[in-house]
Design an enzyme around this catalytic site. Sequence first.
Site, mmCIF file in Angstrom:
data_model
loop_
_atom_site.group_PDB
_atom_site.id
_atom_site.type_symbol
_atom_site.label_atom_id
_atom_site.label_comp_id
_atom_site.label_asym_id
_atom_site.label_seq_id
_atom_site.Cartn_x
_atom_site.Cartn_y
_atom_site.Cartn_z
ATOM 1 N N ASP A 13 -13.606 30.603 25.667
ATOM 2 C CA ASP A 13 -14.270 31.792 26.186
ATOM 3 C C ASP A 13 -14.680 31.642 27.657
ATOM 4 O O ASP A 13 -15.305 30.666 28.038
ATOM 5 C CB ASP A 13 -15.506 32.071 25.325
ATOM 6 N N CYS A 53 -16.311 40.502 25.969
ATOM 7 C CA CYS A 53 -15.600 39.819 24.885
ATOM 8 C C CYS A 53 -14.975 40.762 23.873
ATOM 9 O O CYS A 53 -13.791 40.632 23.542
ATOM 10 C CB CYS A 53 -16.555 38.867 24.151
ATOM 11 N N ASP A 312 -10.464 34.908 26.779
ATOM 12 C CA ASP A 312 -10.658 36.356 26.670
ATOM 13 C C ASP A 312 -10.915 36.993 28.033
ATOM 14 O O ASP A 312 -10.600 38.162 28.235
ATOM 15 C CB ASP A 312 -11.796 36.676 25.691
ATOM 16 N N HIS A 313 -11.472 36.238 28.971
ATOM 17 C CA HIS A 313 -11.742 36.748 30.316
ATOM 18 C C HIS A 313 -12.234 35.604 31.184
ATOM 19 O O HIS A 313 -12.396 34.479 30.706
ATOM 20 C CB HIS A 313 -12.768 37.879 30.290
#
Length: 507
Positions: A13, A53, A312-313
């Site tokens: 993450d 998220c 996710d980013h």
Amino acid sequence: MAGKLNILFITADQWRGECLSALGHEMVKTPHLDALAADGVLFKRHYANAVPCGPSRASLHTGMYLQNHRSGTNGTPLDARHTNWAKEAAKLGYDPVLFGYTDTSQDPREEDPESPWLLTYEGPLPGIRPVAMMGTWPTPWTDWLKANGYEVPADIRYAYGERAPGPEYEDGAAVPRPLIYPKEADDTSFLTDRVIDYIAESDKPFIAHLSILRPHPPFVAAEPFNAMYDPEAVPGFKRKTTHDEEAAQHPWLEHQLGRKLFRAPAVEKKLRRMKAVYYGLMSEVDEALGKVFAFLKESGRWDDTLIVFTSDHGEQMGDHWLLGKCGYFDASYRIPLIVRDPRKEADTARGTEIDLFTENVDIMPTMLDLIGAEIPVQCDGASLRPFLEGRAPATWRREAHWEYDFRDPADDSAEKRLNLTLHQCTMNIIRDEKFKYVHFTKLPPLLFDLEKDPDEFTNVANDPAYLPVVLDYAQRLLSWRMNHDEQTLTHISLTEDGPVTRRAARY
């Protein structure tokens, strides 16, 4: 069972795309991921399609752009009519399992009114079986800690950031305060150990999604990773001299910098500590994954397991005076992607690096393609299989696209500050090698000349010399949206001879 290929699908993450030593990062060391890239394919221009998220993972797991899945914020339900990679793999006999979280907000129309999943955005992806589900409430981990003699805070949500006693770095300590738990017992090691246990006990092909929290906040790392990188030596921050100078770029940025949650601390020493620990958490994830990779080799699973590593980013980490993930800057959207395909057909591509633009919507089509499943029409992305086999696709996208939905049904401050309605709190972005264009529903656009201004400081949308470029990219963005409108049934026609179906590529 139709499929024989195992899949280990890993997300870490909030991992910025440049933070791999395989990409020449000046500080971060990721030897195990570097080795994975050397035995697979490294995608150098890979982008998330949304933040934060929940919306990002909705795109990742359904292969759909936000404009189609419409789960725009953490807590916006994901429509139950959409399928996902887990449901499609299950059709072939797989038992998709989860270690970590998917942040899937459940469709309330499909839930009992008393369902606990209606009280959180952190539900499981439909079709996936949680083995060790962790999110804000890391119950499997904290239960394990208690069983092994460790003290756990009364509110287990704070276990992720439980620091050892003593002062923090910006208060005079020589190094950032470590996590109170040793690295062998922290949340990353706990999850990776559970994955190893699961694979060791599995006697049939598996698909396991390993969703690791780190390097997401809290920025607290176990020893020795807390002190692995010197805060005084971390790269500087890409930002204007002051918050006010930065905010002058655009009304949305001015509003965002006024929000405490996203505003980077003014204390330089604290921000440097956060960045050093952010890097340390990456190296900690890398070491833990190295154990998983070693186990796959020792157990004979390496040569029949597809490994996908992405995020996710990204994370602003002080750039443009922002923290977290938001808006239009590359730091929030460019993320790593490494795919290690064990098949013989992939041997010629091992160690290659891809410069073309890829996106998280490509992950679901890729995994389904390689296990022999049909790729649903809903998917806006495309399979990366040609790259994995050393072949150039006949057609491919020329730019990356993403969306940011900054509406908040529980907070109308953006609407009041920017004179917008709830439904006007959106932006769409298109970027290629030369330019980035940002279109707002009811705010002025932005244009960055990335060749002259790679750090995105100067908006040239109102410069007369760039007006043809603004028009060109606005038209490209409109064409992109038109080409990717939801198309689930549009390839079917009902005729006197019955339904006629003809699928076609997006590009």
